[in-house]
Write an enzyme that holds these catalytic residues in place. Structure first.
Site, PDB file in Angstrom:
ATOM      1  N   SER A  56      36.808  33.001  -1.831  1.00 22.29           N
ATOM      2  CA  SER A  56      37.847  32.736  -2.844  1.00 22.29           C
ATOM      3  C   SER A  56      39.208  33.252  -2.355  1.00 22.29           C
ATOM      4  CB  SER A  56      37.488  33.399  -4.180  1.00 22.29           C
ATOM      5  OG  SER A  56      37.544  34.797  -4.071  1.00 22.29           O
ATOM      6  N   ILE A  58      42.730  34.400  -1.037  1.00 25.34           N
ATOM      7  CA  ILE A  58      43.464  34.359   0.231  1.00 25.34           C
ATOM      8  C   ILE A  58      42.556  33.951   1.386  1.00 25.34           C
ATOM      9  CG2 ILE A  58      44.782  35.756   1.882  1.00 25.34           C
ATOM     10  CD1 ILE A  58      45.707  37.493  -0.513  1.00 25.34           C
ATOM     11  N   SER A 186      48.117  45.278   2.110  1.00 20.52           N
ATOM     12  CA  SER A 186      48.796  44.930   0.862  1.00 20.52           C
ATOM     13  C   SER A 186      50.151  45.638   0.822  1.00 20.52           C
ATOM     14  CB  SER A 186      47.943  45.422  -0.309  1.00 20.52           C
ATOM     15  OG  SER A 186      48.638  45.322  -1.511  1.00 20.52           O
ATOM     16  N   TYR A 199      43.018  52.022  -4.818  1.00 16.63           N
ATOM     17  CA  TYR A 199      43.299  50.838  -3.991  1.00 16.63           C
ATOM     18  C   TYR A 199      44.338  51.176  -2.919  1.00 16.63           C
ATOM     19  CZ  TYR A 199      44.692  45.980  -2.966  1.00 16.63           C
ATOM     20  OH  TYR A 199      44.982  44.784  -2.351  1.00 16.63           O
ATOM     21  N   LYS A 203      43.985  51.061   1.217  1.00 17.80           N
ATOM     22  CA  LYS A 203      44.832  50.213   2.071  1.00 17.80           C
ATOM     23  C   LYS A 203      45.689  51.066   3.022  1.00 17.80           C
ATOM     24  CE  LYS A 203      43.579  46.124   0.457  1.00 17.80           C
ATOM     25  NZ  LYS A 203      42.870  45.136   1.259  1.00 17.80           N
TER      26      LYS A 203
HETATM   27  N1  LIG Z   1      45.769  38.820  -4.702  1.00 23.16           N
HETATM   28  C1  LIG Z   1      46.694  39.708  -4.401  1.00 23.16           C
HETATM   29  O1  LIG Z   1      47.695  39.838  -5.132  1.00 23.16           O
HETATM   30  C2  LIG Z   1      46.587  40.519  -3.139  1.00 23.16           C
HETATM   31  C3  LIG Z   1      47.736  41.143  -2.674  1.00 23.16           C
HETATM   32  C4  LIG Z   1      47.667  41.910  -1.522  1.00 23.16           C
HETATM   33  C5  LIG Z   1      46.470  42.034  -0.837  1.00 23.16           C
HETATM   34  N2  LIG Z   1      45.360  41.424  -1.313  1.00 23.16           N
HETATM   35  C6  LIG Z   1      44.128  41.576  -0.538  1.00 23.16           C
HETATM   36  O2  LIG Z   1      43.691  40.294  -0.142  1.00 23.16           O
HETATM   37  C7  LIG Z   1      42.293  40.343   0.127  1.00 23.16           C
HETATM   38  C8  LIG Z   1      41.643  39.142  -0.533  1.00 23.16           C
HETATM   39  O3  LIG Z   1      41.723  39.300  -1.945  1.00 23.16           O
HETATM   40  P1  LIG Z   1      42.065  38.111  -2.937  1.00 23.16           P
HETATM   41  O4  LIG Z   1      43.315  38.457  -3.612  1.00 23.16           O
HETATM   42  O5  LIG Z   1      41.938  36.821  -2.255  1.00 23.16           O
HETATM   43  O6  LIG Z   1      40.907  38.332  -4.032  1.00 23.16           O
HETATM   44  P2  LIG Z   1      39.567  37.510  -4.335  1.00 23.16           P
HETATM   45  O7  LIG Z   1      39.879  36.106  -4.663  1.00 23.16           O
HETATM   46  O8  LIG Z   1      38.851  38.330  -5.331  1.00 23.16           O
HETATM   47  O9  LIG Z   1      38.794  37.544  -2.939  1.00 23.16           O
HETATM   48  C9  LIG Z   1      38.120  38.692  -2.509  1.00 23.16           C
HETATM   49  C10 LIG Z   1      37.111  38.289  -1.457  1.00 23.16           C
HETATM   50  O10 LIG Z   1      36.460  39.465  -0.967  1.00 23.16           O
HETATM   51  C11 LIG Z   1      35.047  39.248  -0.985  1.00 23.16           C
HETATM   52  N3  LIG Z   1      34.339  40.496  -1.201  1.00 23.16           N
HETATM   53  C12 LIG Z   1      34.505  41.396  -2.199  1.00 23.16           C
HETATM   54  N4  LIG Z   1      33.624  42.395  -2.071  1.00 23.16           N
HETATM   55  C13 LIG Z   1      32.884  42.121  -0.963  1.00 23.16           C
HETATM   56  C14 LIG Z   1      31.800  42.775  -0.319  1.00 23.16           C
HETATM   57  N5  LIG Z   1      31.266  43.922  -0.770  1.00 23.16           N
HETATM   58  N6  LIG Z   1      31.284  42.209   0.795  1.00 23.16           N
HETATM   59  C15 LIG Z   1      31.781  41.057   1.260  1.00 23.16           C
HETATM   60  N7  LIG Z   1      32.797  40.388   0.692  1.00 23.16           N
HETATM   61  C16 LIG Z   1      33.346  40.911  -0.407  1.00 23.16           C
HETATM   62  C17 LIG Z   1      34.821  38.272  -2.146  1.00 23.16           C
HETATM   63  O11 LIG Z   1      33.655  37.487  -1.915  1.00 23.16           O
HETATM   64  P3  LIG Z   1      32.242  37.694  -2.626  1.00 23.16           P
HETATM   65  O12 LIG Z   1      32.475  38.161  -4.014  1.00 23.16           O
HETATM   66  O13 LIG Z   1      31.625  36.317  -2.546  1.00 23.16           O
HETATM   67  O14 LIG Z   1      31.508  38.679  -1.778  1.00 23.16           O
HETATM   68  C18 LIG Z   1      36.043  37.367  -2.004  1.00 23.16           C
HETATM   69  O15 LIG Z   1      35.801  36.342  -1.093  1.00 23.16           O
HETATM   70  C19 LIG Z   1      41.805  41.683  -0.379  1.00 23.16           C
HETATM   71  O16 LIG Z   1      41.655  42.561   0.707  1.00 23.16           O
HETATM   72  C20 LIG Z   1      42.933  42.152  -1.281  1.00 23.16           C
HETATM   73  O17 LIG Z   1      42.996  43.545  -1.365  1.00 23.16           O
HETATM   74  C21 LIG Z   1      45.387  40.655  -2.458  1.00 23.16           C
END
Ligand SMILES: NC(=O)c1ccc[n+]([C@@H]2O[C@H](COP(=O)([O-])OP(=O)(O)OC[C@H]3O[C@@H](n4cnc5c(N)ncnc54)[C@H](OP(=O)(O)O)[C@@H]3O)[C@@H](O)[C@H]2O)c1
Length: 324
Positions: A56, A58, A186, A199, A203
């Protein structure tokens, strides 16, 4: 003397131009330059890239972007059905054949499984060019109410999970004498954001570890890219930790919120990857200006953070503030 005035004038003009560019930008200055003088994401064609968190947000968008650029992909996360759907979508879009994708379910917390997964990926593609440590979870909770179990679990997933997987891939990169490690940090990996303490800790720690890796692995032709997105549309709010380790936040991001799309974030990350950039900031203003101020005028930034942080904390706890 006239030459001196001319040079100073040019420097001031250049600086003003950079500031104007920055005010309208959604990434840092170095990455803006790469748009014009660097390699395009298409230069990654043919590379084998392993993307974690591809089910899902990013990670999914990055997988699509890399697939469109002609990369072959290892797709990892826990939800295998989502990964299979993504693989099918890539093929339907005409991005290669099914053989160009390996769906490899992964739980970041199952550290003992990581070496075996590397072997599986290597057996399938015969090489791994790049590992993108993108999987992770966010948080909304104040420190005084947060269970220590949340701090432990956050570091276990976001920090130790990525470190464990990278250590499992590293021998392959050293043998190949080439490789790239990307990590999705992040804005919260650069700036202490109220309501996101565990968090932020997870990071910030990534920056320390991956900055060391960058220097230690130069001799093996291994590059390390740390990407720091600001707020991005994804599922992060649904799965974010709260103060209670047994309760997820369960909030859906709303279309009107001021966030970057996952596709735009993925494009900028791919650009940074193509140009082997060390660290990139992917966010528009005002967050971009906060990052620059925190980096170059830290005392002023900390003073402002204390003064305006309370308002921000209230917004974050109401679920309408920034999530990084
Ligand atoms: N969205 C933002 O505003 C933002 C901003 C800065 C940085 N980020 C970073 O971007 C990255 C992606 O996050 P996102 O925003 O795209 O959120 P997201 O849609 O919730 O995606 C998170 C992903 O991480 C996987 N994941 C979570 N726990 C896991 C585990 N124990 N083992 C393997 N996979 C795991 C989830 O897959 P499953 O649940 O299928 O395992 C999912 O594919 C993260 O590192 C987040 O901290 C996000």
């Amino acid at each position: 003397m006239d030459w001196l005035y001319f040079l100073v004038g040019c420097a001031v003009l250049f600086l003003l131009l950079q500031i104007c560019t920055l005010l309208r930008s959604d990434c840092d200055l170095a990455l803006i330059w790469m748009k014009y003088i660097g390699k395009s994401p298409e230069s990654l064609k043919g590379q084998v890239v392993w993307v974690t968190g591809a089910s899902s947000g990013i990670g999914e968008a990055l997988a699509l972007k890399l697939a469109s650029a002609g990369c072959r992909l290892v797709l990892s996360a826990r939800r295998e059905d989502r990964l299979q759907t993504l693989k099918q979508r890539c093929v339907e879009l005409g991005y290669g054949t099914p053989n160009d994708y390996l769906v490899l379910p992964l739980d970041l917390l199952d550290y003992d499984s990581h070496k075996g997964l590397v072997e599986t990926a290597l057996k399938y593609f015969k090489k791994i060019d790049c590992l993108v440590n993108n999987a992770g979870r966010s948080q909304r909770a104040v420190i005084s109410k947060t269970s220590f179990a949340v701090d432990q679990q956050m570091l276990a997933v976001n920090t130790l999970g990525s470190i464990s997987l990278t250590k499992a891939v590293l021998p392959v990169f050293i043998r190949q004498n080439s490789g790239q490690v990307v990590v999705t940090s992040s804005l919260a990996g650069k700036i202490g954001s109220p309501g996101l303490a565990s968090y932020c800790a997870s990071k910030y720690a990534l920056h320390g570890w991956f900055d060391c890796l960058r220097v230690e692995s130069v001799m093996y032709n291994i590059h390390v890219t740390v990407a720091c997105p600001g707020p991005v549309f994804s599922e992060a709010l649904i799965h974010a930790f709260t103060e209670d380790p047994n309760k997820n936040l369960g909030l859906k991001m709303q279309p009107g919120e001021k966030r970057m799309t996952a596709a735009r974030c993925a494009h900028l990350m791919a650009l940074a990857m193509a140009n082997n950039m060390d660290e990139v900031w992917l966010t528009a203003n005002p967050e971009l200006s906060y990052l620059y101020m925190n980096q170059y005028l830290p005392s002023i930034f900390h003073w402002l953070a204390k003064r305006f942080g309370q308002k921000r904390l209230k917004k974050i706890l109401e679920g309408i503030g920034d999530l990084h």
